[in-house]
Design a protein around this motif. Structure first.
Motif, PDB file in Angstrom:
ATOM      1  N   MET A 239      -5.649   5.274   2.084  1.00 40.86           N
ATOM      2  CA  MET A 239      -4.283   5.077   2.549  1.00 40.86           C
ATOM      3  C   MET A 239      -4.003   3.596   2.752  1.00 40.86           C
ATOM      4  N   LEU A 240      -4.104   2.847   1.688  1.00 39.39           N
ATOM      5  CA  LEU A 240      -3.889   1.415   1.793  1.00 39.39           C
ATOM      6  C   LEU A 240      -2.408   1.134   2.020  1.00 39.39           C
ATOM      7  N   GLU A 241      -2.144   0.054   2.715  1.00 38.51           N
ATOM      8  CA  GLU A 241      -0.758  -0.302   3.023  1.00 38.51           C
ATOM      9  C   GLU A 241       0.059  -0.536   1.759  1.00 38.51           C
ATOM     10  N   SER A 242      -0.553  -1.219   0.783  1.00 37.78           N
ATOM     11  CA  SER A 242       0.193  -1.509  -0.432  1.00 37.78           C
ATOM     12  C   SER A 242      -0.223  -0.541  -1.534  1.00 37.78           C
ATOM     13  N   HIS A 243       0.751   0.181  -2.076  1.00 39.39           N
ATOM     14  CA  HIS A 243       0.451   1.253  -3.013  1.00 39.39           C
ATOM     15  C   HIS A 243       1.736   1.636  -3.707  1.00 39.39           C
ATOM     16  N   TYR A 244       1.647   2.468  -4.740  1.00 43.31           N
ATOM     17  CA  TYR A 244       2.837   3.012  -5.395  1.00 43.31           C
ATOM     18  C   TYR A 244       3.796   1.897  -5.808  1.00 43.31           C
ATOM     19  N   ALA A 245       3.262   0.729  -6.174  1.00 49.49           N
ATOM     20  CA  ALA A 245       4.123  -0.445  -6.291  1.00 49.49           C
ATOM     21  C   ALA A 245       4.543  -0.767  -7.724  1.00 49.49           C
ATOM     22  N   PRO A 246       5.819  -1.170  -7.887  1.00 46.27           N
ATOM     23  CA  PRO A 246       6.269  -1.688  -9.179  1.00 46.27           C
ATOM     24  C   PRO A 246       5.669  -3.073  -9.425  1.00 46.27           C
ATOM     25  N   ARG A 247       5.764  -3.559 -10.667  1.00 42.26           N
ATOM     26  CA  ARG A 247       5.276  -4.912 -10.972  1.00 42.26           C
ATOM     27  C   ARG A 247       6.211  -5.949 -10.360  1.00 42.26           C
ATOM     28  N   LYS A 248       7.515  -5.615 -10.370  1.00 44.29           N
ATOM     29  CA  LYS A 248       8.480  -6.537  -9.756  1.00 44.29           C
ATOM     30  C   LYS A 248       8.419  -6.403  -8.248  1.00 44.29           C
ATOM     31  N   LYS A 249       8.890  -7.425  -7.564  1.00 45.92           N
ATOM     32  CA  LYS A 249       8.940  -7.346  -6.105  1.00 45.92           C
ATOM     33  C   LYS A 249      10.002  -6.336  -5.699  1.00 45.92           C
ATOM     34  N   LEU A 250       9.682  -5.534  -4.696  1.00 49.41           N
ATOM     35  CA  LEU A 250      10.646  -4.580  -4.155  1.00 49.41           C
ATOM     36  C   LEU A 250      10.811  -4.887  -2.668  1.00 49.41           C
ATOM     37  N   TYR A 251      12.067  -5.067  -2.249  1.00 51.51           N
ATOM     38  CA  TYR A 251      12.339  -5.362  -0.839  1.00 51.51           C
ATOM     39  C   TYR A 251      13.194  -4.252  -0.238  1.00 51.51           C
ATOM     40  N   LEU A 252      12.892  -3.897   0.998  1.00 51.44           N
ATOM     41  CA  LEU A 252      13.653  -2.832   1.670  1.00 51.44           C
ATOM     42  C   LEU A 252      14.864  -3.412   2.387  1.00 51.44           C
ATOM     43  N   LEU A 253      15.998  -2.769   2.224  1.00 53.95           N
ATOM     44  CA  LEU A 253      17.192  -3.143   2.985  1.00 53.95           C
ATOM     45  C   LEU A 253      17.111  -2.466   4.360  1.00 53.95           C
TER      46      LEU A 253
END
Ligand code: TXA
Ligand code: MG
Length: 365
Positions: A239-253
């Motif tokens: 359960m790593l904090e960073s996962h399921y990630a796109p190659r581009k940066k994704l920021y949460l609003l």
């Protein structure tokens, strides 16, 4: 190696089963996300799963089982007969509760963590004394497991840390050239991974929110679940904090666009100014609503071009979960330079799993 994506005809399921019996790995559809399957008792296949995904071996795998429930109704007995679990280490109360959950949700997107049988290879469980097991609902997964004749270990069929695949083509884009065969079972109906629940150590702990909402499980159990604390990473190393990630940066609003105050919009602009300009294309992932309206609203205070994707026009969380990874992937592969995502309103139902995946996909500014 050339990767073939094939229809799940009886012949092709037999072909996949033979590859698996020969210690190979195969792309397998499930109702949650596509898995990269290998025989659970075959060390060679297990190590291929890790190397193909470039997955660190401290991240344990889920074992997928399937059998004719008309022939064997006693879940725990069958898991014990399959040499997967050590029943003697499970209290009578936990046996009752686990059986109740399996009767309610198997086959389906619920993974349970049991004390493991010594015959389950340490590689599959990362050396833990427990093993994660689920019975998938997808007919192709069921047919494949039964054709092989033994349970299959299967993590999601993506490169480690990347977006989980919910179509056979997406598996091809993640692992093409690395595996021989992908069975095409169509788009996944659930779209987020299974809920992972631990009954080790006498407490019922939600390790990963997923396809079955935690509140429903609490109703079946008749008691609240312990929610995972950050230090629980040790008991669930994957359960790593960073996962399921796109190659581009994704920021949460911070929240839905129409609820942002003028103050919040100004502060957003100042924080992300370096990414905003009239020639920039910004990807925007919204949980619900009309993408055209969202594009207009977002461009008003970012002064950039917007490409928006909506997970569900009318805010249906099941539909949103089903579309989440596919839309994240489509923005990742689009002309957008960066992706912004609006979280779902409230952690109700599948909203908790969606919020969890978005958070893990996101980068800090
Ligand atoms: O829906 C799903 O569960 C999909 C499909 C393919 O079935 N599979 C999936 O596997 O999501 P994967 O490997 O991406 O995630 C499995 C997670 C691990 O990251 C780990 O956190 C947890 O399950 N896990 C596995 N074995 C465990 C154990 N013995 N104790 C605690 N957590 C465990
Ligand atoms: Mg995964």
């Amino acid at each position: 190696m050339i990767t073939r994506i094939v229809k799940p005809t009886p012949d092709n399921i037999q072909l996949a089963a033979e590859l698996l019996q020969n210690h190979e790995v195969v792309g397998m559809p499930t109702e949650t996300v596509y898995g990269l399957a290998g025989g659970i008792f075959q060390e060679k296949a297990l190590s291929k799963i890790f190397s193909t995904k470039e997955r660190p071996t401290f991240d344990p795998l889920i074992v997928h089982v399937s059998w004719d429930l008309n022939k064997e109704k006693d879940f725990l007995k069958k898991l014990s007969d399959l040499q997967l679990i050590n029943l003697s280490l499970l209290s009578t109360e936990d046996q009752t509760m686990a059986t109740r959950l399996m009767q309610a949700y198997w086959p389906g997107p619920l993974t349970l963590i049991f004390p493991k049988s010594p015959l389950v290879p340490d590689l599959a469980t990362s050396g833990l004394s427990t093993v994660a097991i689920r019975m998938p609902q997808h007919p192709v997964a069921q047919a494949l497991i039964q054709a092989v004749g033994t349970p299959l270990a299967a993590p999601s069929a993506n490169q480690f840390g990347r977006i989980s695949p919910t179509t056979a083509e997406a598996v091809g884009r993640e692992l093409g050239g690395r595996i021989e065969l992908i069975l095409d079972g169509g788009p996944c109906s659930v779209g987020v991974e299974s809920t992972v629940l631990s009954l080790a150590g006498g407490s019922w702990t939600l390790l990963r929110p997923g396809g079955i909402p935690a509140a429903e499980i609490e109703q079946v159990l008749g008691r609240p679940l312990t929610k995972k604390s950050p230090s629980a990473n040790l008991t669930s190393p994957g359960m790593l904090e960073s996962h399921y990630a796109p190659r581009k940066k994704l920021y949460l609003l911070p929240g839905p666009l129409h609820l942002m105050s003028e103050e919040e919009k100004k502060s957003f602009y100042l924080s992300y100014k370096h990414l905003l300009r009239p020639s920039a294309i910004l990807g925007l992932l919204i949980c619900e609503g009309d993408p055209g309206e969202a594009e207009e609203m977002f461009s008003q205070f970012t002064h950039s071009k917007i490409l928006a994707k909506s997970l569900s026009l009318h805010g249906d969380l099941q539909e949103a979960a089903k579309n989440l990874f596919a839309e994240m992937r489509s923005l990742d592969e689009s002309a957008a330079e960066v992706i912004f995502a609006v979280p779902c309103a409230g952690p109700k139902g599948l909203g908790l799993a969606i919020a969890d995946r978005l958070k893990r996909a996101s980068s800090l500014l």
